[in-house]
Structures are given as C-alpha cells and as structure tokens.
Design a protein around this motif. Structure first.
Motif, mmCIF file in Angstrom:
data_model
loop_
_atom_site.group_PDB
_atom_site.id
_atom_site.type_symbol
_atom_site.label_atom_id
_atom_site.label_comp_id
_atom_site.label_asym_id
_atom_site.label_seq_id
_atom_site.Cartn_x
_atom_site.Cartn_y
_atom_site.Cartn_z
ATOM 1 N N THR A 42 -8.374 21.844 -18.283
ATOM 2 C CA THR A 42 -7.454 22.116 -17.184
ATOM 3 C C THR A 42 -6.594 20.899 -16.918
ATOM 4 O O THR A 42 -6.952 19.768 -17.243
ATOM 5 N N GLU A 44 -2.387 19.694 -15.025
ATOM 6 C CA GLU A 44 -1.178 20.084 -14.294
ATOM 7 C C GLU A 44 -0.003 19.272 -14.809
ATOM 8 O O GLU A 44 -0.100 18.041 -14.951
ATOM 9 N N SER A 76 -3.947 30.360 -22.802
ATOM 10 C CA SER A 76 -3.592 29.650 -21.573
ATOM 11 C C SER A 76 -3.502 30.609 -20.398
ATOM 12 O O SER A 76 -3.213 31.796 -20.558
ATOM 13 N N SER A 77 -3.739 30.081 -19.208
ATOM 14 C CA SER A 77 -3.572 30.832 -17.962
ATOM 15 C C SER A 77 -3.209 29.840 -16.872
ATOM 16 O O SER A 77 -3.227 28.626 -17.080
ATOM 17 N N GLY A 78 -2.901 30.354 -15.682
ATOM 18 C CA GLY A 78 -2.488 29.486 -14.582
ATOM 19 C C GLY A 78 -1.067 29.790 -14.158
ATOM 20 O O GLY A 78 -0.413 30.692 -14.681
ATOM 21 N N LEU A 80 1.592 27.900 -14.497
ATOM 22 C CA LEU A 80 2.637 27.384 -15.381
ATOM 23 C C LEU A 80 3.214 28.529 -16.201
ATOM 24 O O LEU A 80 2.490 29.222 -16.911
ATOM 25 N N PRO A 83 3.864 28.618 -20.992
ATOM 26 C CA PRO A 83 3.695 27.311 -21.636
ATOM 27 C C PRO A 83 3.705 27.435 -23.150
ATOM 28 O O PRO A 83 3.360 28.475 -23.709
ATOM 29 N N GLU A 101 1.843 30.665 -24.914
ATOM 30 C CA GLU A 101 0.647 31.141 -24.206
ATOM 31 C C GLU A 101 -0.605 31.263 -25.080
ATOM 32 O O GLU A 101 -1.708 31.251 -24.571
ATOM 33 N N ILE A 117 0.257 20.884 -24.711
ATOM 34 C CA ILE A 117 0.813 21.976 -23.915
ATOM 35 C C ILE A 117 2.077 21.473 -23.248
ATOM 36 O O ILE A 117 2.090 20.386 -22.668
ATOM 37 N N PHE A 128 -2.455 24.426 -15.167
ATOM 38 C CA PHE A 128 -2.751 25.312 -16.283
ATOM 39 C C PHE A 128 -4.239 25.242 -16.609
ATOM 40 O O PHE A 128 -4.956 24.339 -16.194
ATOM 41 N N ARG A 129 -4.683 26.202 -17.392
ATOM 42 C CA ARG A 129 -6.067 26.281 -17.851
ATOM 43 C C ARG A 129 -6.056 26.754 -19.299
ATOM 44 O O ARG A 129 -5.418 27.766 -19.618
#
Length: 368
Positions: A42, A44, A76-78, A80, A83, A101, A117, A128-129
């Motif tokens: 994770t 940011e 990826s998730s979050g 953002l 990405p 993604e 990323i 992001f995660r």
C-alpha cells in the motif's frame, strides 16, 4: 515471457515505500525485497512523490524477489484513478508494461525486480493498494460466470487459441474480457445461435465481448491475431448489469405507443408486436451509438430500413393488417450501444375519389 531490456526514463531510485502492516502511517519499508506471496503493498502518490520525467506524473516503486518460470499477477485498487503498473529490472530496464490497473508476468530467471506504480496524469494523486499473487495457467476446461483466470498461449496452440467451455446457468447479458501485454488478443464466442469475434474492443489490443446468452454451454476461444503469438493473458467472465434506463430485453413484446430503451451487444435482437386493427405502422429505431437497422415481417409484410429516420436512424412506415409481427433490431456493423425503439399505429385511408386542396391521404401500392 521473453524478458527483454529497454531503457526507461523513470527516476525511481530512493523512492519511499509504504507497506501494509507498517506501524506508523508514512513509515518506510526495509530495503529487503518482498518475496513472500501473496503480498499486499500500500502507498499513496502525493505532490512529494518522485516525478516521471516523460509526463509529470508521480510514481512509487517496490522491490520484489521473483522466481524464474513462476507466473505472477498484480492487481490494483484504491482511489487512485487508472494507475499504470510497470515491471523493471534491478537496474531500471523495462521488462513489462506499462499496464493499467493489472499486470501479469513470468520472469525467465530468479532475481530482484522493481514494480512501479504511476498515476495516470500529472494531476492524479491518491492512495493505492496492490495485491500480488502467484497463479496457475488455466489453458482449457470449463468456466462459469465470475471466472477470472490467467492463461498462456504456447507456440503449438497459438494458431488455434486456447479453448474453454463456458457454462451459462442463468440467462442474461455477460461481459467477457481477454487482456494481454504480449500479443494482440482475439476472443471468439460460439454456440446456441451466437457467433461473435472481437479483436480490440477492450481498449488497445485487448478484446471484449458483450452478449446476451441463454442457459447452456458455449465455446470460448482465447487467442492472438497472429498464428505465432504466444504469452500470458487474463480472461474474465462476469454477468453484466444493463445501464440504468434500459427496459427492453431480447424477445420482449412491444406495446404500441410506448418508447423502449434497449442495449445492442454485438448481435441482432428480436421482438414481437401485436396489431389488432388495420392501420399505418410507424416503427422507429434511434441511436447515438449505432448505425441502426430495422426489419419488420408479418402478415403480407416484409420490409427493412437502414437510415430513413435521418442520419443513421432507421424508420419503417407501412400499412399493416391485424396480426402478430416480428421486429428485428440490428446495427450496420454489429456494434454495441444504446438505442430507442417505438411503434405507433395511425389511421390508413385508401386513395379513392378526389383529393381536395389541403388534404393528405395515405395509400398502398400493390402489384399491378
């Protein structure tokens, strides 16, 4: 995956890394590469993150200890937005990507690699995660809705593609997406009156099909546009929710005077209409997404139209007798998009006697 090295202008050295599980927000990870899978990373992207010199977007990177020949998947998730994921060698040479993604990779040899990323643009920031997992290549067999697999085209199978059986247990619209960073993807769907092929509707060189399917089994073929194509791909199948406002399903019965909104998904759709009295039927199909095509068949009637409604809209205007009619809505290029369909019945008067100035009459020309 054939690993090649290409120069990339990303200043990634010395990037602060935030790993899930750190005790303090903003804490940095140790210099040891991540090697245990599955792993969650994770972070940011902020205005303080390193800048990509090519477009001004921000980036962050993670060192990974990867095993040669093992298949990996990064998602990826979050917050953002869209990405971009890129895999680099330890000395910042491009190996795979950038992909939006999701990234899947299979290095040829053991080593330390760098996963970067980046934001979609210089104005994008946010947390992001990243989820990292090893995976098995599924190159055939039976799939159901909800399947999300990785596969691999081999030289001996690439000419025909990898074949799957897709079992549909509930009728409805489905979305099937084939993605690869290693070849131009081609997706084919066959069975129960369906014969669809797509090359790049998934964006870039990825393939995507939307289809309304009935219960039963279908054949799904994942391949490349070139017979020599090979490499890793992802294949996902999911039930697709119609956009808000769509109230017309394939096979529905229309009501005179009512306007319907439908969704074309790469194949014609058929409807029925019951007329109880003789009259002038005006049938229209309008769309901002499609080049509309209409067909009407029934008692003594077999007519079609492409663009009489103006622009690329279709319009059929004809005298009909009482009975049940079949309406076929289609698009000129078998595309996808929203459309509206409406049938109206007016009075039809035979041409007889004289016509006075200012009057209008409707006639029907018959053979002879």
């Amino acid at each position: 995956m054939r690993i090649t090295h290409r120069a990339i202008a990303l200043p990634l050295a010395g990037v602060a890394i935030l790993l899930s599980g750190c005790n303090e927000p903003g804490a940095t990870a140790s210099s040891a590469p991540v090697k245990d899978m599955p792993a969650t990373l994770t972070g940011e992207l902020t205005s303080q993150s390193p800048v990509n010199l090519n477009d001004g977007s921000r980036n962050q990177s993670f060192d990974l200890q990867l095993k040669g020949g093992t298949l990996y998947r990064v998602t990826s998730s979050g917050s953002l937005q869209e990405p971009k994921l890129t895999l680099l060698s330890g000395d910042n040479q491009l190996i795979d990507g950038p992909r939006t993604e999701q990234l899947f990779l299979q290095p040829e040899q053991d080593g330390v690699y760098r996963l970067a990323i980046s934001a979609g643009s210089a104005k994008d920031f946010g947390p992001f995660r990243l989820e990292l997992n090893t995976a098995e290549a599924v190159n055939g067999g039976e799939l159901e809705a909800g399947a999300d697999i990785l596969g691999q085209l081999q030289p001996k199978t690439s000419s025909g593609g990898n074949r799957y059986t897709f079992k549909v247990s509930e009728s409805g619209p489905y979305e099937i997406v084939l993605r690869s960073g290693e070849f131009d993807a081609v997706l084919k769907l066959r069975g129960k009156g369906v014969n669809q092929t797509d090359d790049d509707s998934g964006g870039g060189t990825d393939a995507r099909l939307l289809a309304t399917l009935q219960e039963g089994s279908y054949q799904l073929i994942a391949g490349g546009i070139d017979s020599a194509d090979e490499g890793v791909y992802s294949l996902s199948i999911k039930a697709w929710e119609l956009p808000e406002g769509v109230n017309l399903a394939d096979g529905a019965e229309l009501t005179l005077g009512e306007e319907y909104t439908g969704m074309m998904m790469g194949q014609p759709q058929t409807y029925t209409l019951t007329v109880e009295q003789r009259g002038l039927l005006r049938l229209s199909m309008r769309s901002g997404d499609l080049d509309s095509m209409l067909e009407l068949s029934g008692p003594g009637t077999n007519v079609s139209d492409d663009d009489s409604g103006g622009g690329v809209d279709a319009l059929i205007s004809t005298v009909v007798e009482p009975g049940t009619y079949r309406i076929k809505a289609n698009s000129y290029s078998n595309g996808e998009g929203m459309f509206t369909l409406q049938a109206e019945l007016g009075e039809a008067q035979m041409l007889e006697g004289n016509i006075a100035p200012g009057e209008s009459r409707i006639g029907r020309l018959t053979s002879g």
